[in-house]
Motif scaffolding. Structure first.
Motif, short mmCIF file in Angstrom:
data_model
loop_
_atom_site.label_atom_id
_atom_site.label_comp_id
_atom_site.label_asym_id
_atom_site.label_seq_id
_atom_site.Cartn_x
_atom_site.Cartn_y
_atom_site.Cartn_z
N THR A 86 0.86 -1.19 0.00
CA THR A 86 0.00 0.00 0.00
C THR A 86 0.89 1.24 0.00
N VAL A 123 -4.12 -2.39 -7.95
CA VAL A 123 -4.45 -1.51 -6.83
C VAL A 123 -5.71 -0.71 -7.18
N ARG A 164 -4.22 1.04 -2.75
CA ARG A 164 -4.37 -0.19 -1.95
C ARG A 164 -4.52 -1.39 -2.86
#
Length: 178
Positions: A86, A123, A164
């Protein structure tokens, strides 16, 4: 432990001052936007994602996004790692007045791919609100000590995104990318 051949690591405060001075240098602000991304992309390709010149000073990842016409775009970005897989990325554009293209891409399509030190994964990007930016201010300044200087120089609100990991898979980057 240092050896006679390796210089001692600067203190965190000293490192921040050094990076802030480099980030605010005339050479980096004017030549950096044109030269650094090209060099980073070339070395990233030549070393199969294991090294880029910008990593001599700061952590850099490659962000794969899609342009408005659907073609792939790969952008080297200074990134702060806030958890395993992340990252936080700041759309400072070297303190220039316009938002960088990659930030527009993420606003339009938040699913992207990150390449970090030889590994890639999907992500989802989320734009942080001004309040959320204040909450992660230390992480922002640790990754980019010249953030406030760039924000002041640009005259705009700097977009900050959290990237993320997600299970949504984005098509793998190809060799045809710029």
């Amino acid at each position: 432990m240092t050896t006679p051949l390796s210089p001692p690591s600067p203190s965190p405060g000293g490192r921040r001052r050094l990076l802030r001075a480099i980030g605010n240098s005339w050479l980096l602000r004017h030549g950096g936007p044109h030269l650094l991304p090209r060099l980073d992309r070339c070395f990233h390709r030549w070393t199969r994602g294991r090294w880029m010149p910008s990593r001599l000073l700061v952590p850099v990842l490659i962000l794969y996004t899609a342009r408005r016409d659907g073609t792939a775009c790969r952008t080297p970005l200074l990134a702060g790692r806030i958890a395993p897989d992340t990252f936080i990325v700041m759309a400072t554009n070297f303190g220039r007045p316009r938002h960088p293209a990659w930030s527009w891409h993420l606003l339009r399509e938040p699913h992207a791919t990150v390449h970090w030190r030889g590994r890639s994964w999907p992500v989802q990007a989320r734009l942080l609100s001004p309040e959320e930016q204040r909450e992660v201010r230390e992480e922002i300044l640790a990754a980019m000590p010249c953030f406030d200087d760039y924000a002041r120089r640009s005259g705009r609100d700097i977009r900050v995104f959290v990237l993320r990991p997600t299970s949504v898979h984005v098509s793998a980057p190809g060799r045809h990318l710029n």
